[in-house]
Write a protein that holds these residues in place. Structure first.
Motif, PDB file in Angstrom:
ATOM      1  N   TYR A 166     -36.292  -8.571 -43.036  1.00  0.00           N
ATOM      2  CA  TYR A 166     -36.875  -8.910 -41.744  1.00  0.00           C
ATOM      3  C   TYR A 166     -38.223  -9.585 -41.968  1.00  0.00           C
ATOM      4  O   TYR A 166     -39.083  -9.073 -42.683  1.00  0.00           O
ATOM      5  CB  TYR A 166     -37.050  -7.638 -40.905  1.00  0.00           C
ATOM      6  N   GLU A 181     -41.415 -10.274 -40.263  1.00  0.00           N
ATOM      7  CA  GLU A 181     -42.170  -9.817 -39.099  1.00  0.00           C
ATOM      8  C   GLU A 181     -42.934 -10.953 -38.419  1.00  0.00           C
ATOM      9  O   GLU A 181     -43.112 -10.950 -37.200  1.00  0.00           O
ATOM     10  CB  GLU A 181     -43.138  -8.707 -39.515  1.00  0.00           C
ATOM     11  N   THR A 208     -42.026 -14.007 -37.904  1.00  0.00           N
ATOM     12  CA  THR A 208     -41.172 -14.827 -37.034  1.00  0.00           C
ATOM     13  C   THR A 208     -40.236 -13.991 -36.176  1.00  0.00           C
ATOM     14  O   THR A 208     -39.612 -14.514 -35.258  1.00  0.00           O
ATOM     15  CB  THR A 208     -40.308 -15.791 -37.874  1.00  0.00           C
ATOM     16  N   GLY A 209     -40.110 -12.701 -36.501  1.00  0.00           N
ATOM     17  CA  GLY A 209     -39.194 -11.834 -35.756  1.00  0.00           C
ATOM     18  C   GLY A 209     -37.732 -12.105 -36.079  1.00  0.00           C
ATOM     19  O   GLY A 209     -36.858 -11.764 -35.291  1.00  0.00           O
ATOM     20  N   LYS A 210     -37.467 -12.711 -37.238  1.00  0.00           N
ATOM     21  CA  LYS A 210     -36.097 -13.058 -37.619  1.00  0.00           C
ATOM     22  C   LYS A 210     -35.750 -12.451 -38.967  1.00  0.00           C
ATOM     23  O   LYS A 210     -36.618 -12.172 -39.781  1.00  0.00           O
ATOM     24  CB  LYS A 210     -35.942 -14.579 -37.713  1.00  0.00           C
TER      25      LYS A 210
END
Length: 67
Positions: free
Chosen positions: A37, A39, A41-43
């Motif tokens: 994960y 963090e 980019t949240g992807k």
């Protein structure tokens, strides 16, 4: 010379296409893929190491993507 690259991409079909392209250009999978994960980019991100035997001697100026 033995060349090494670490291919990375967001967890989309683009990652699979990037690895497939490398395999079709003579690169070989090295180890298992990674998945983590991101963090910032949240992807989810994928990574796969690849290696290739290439002519010539290693230099930091070698464009690995062009081998």
């Amino acid at each position: 010379m033995k060349a090494y690259r670490l291919l990375t991409e967001d967890d989309t079909s683009a990652f699979c296409h990037k690895v497939t392209e490398a395999l079709n250009k003579g690169w070989a999978l090295y180890g298992s893929p990674s998945y983590a994960y991101d963090e910032s980019t949240g992807k989810m991100r994928c990574a796969q190491a690849v290696t290739k035997e290439a002519d010539g001697d290693y230099s930091p100026d070698v464009k690995l993507g062009g081998l």
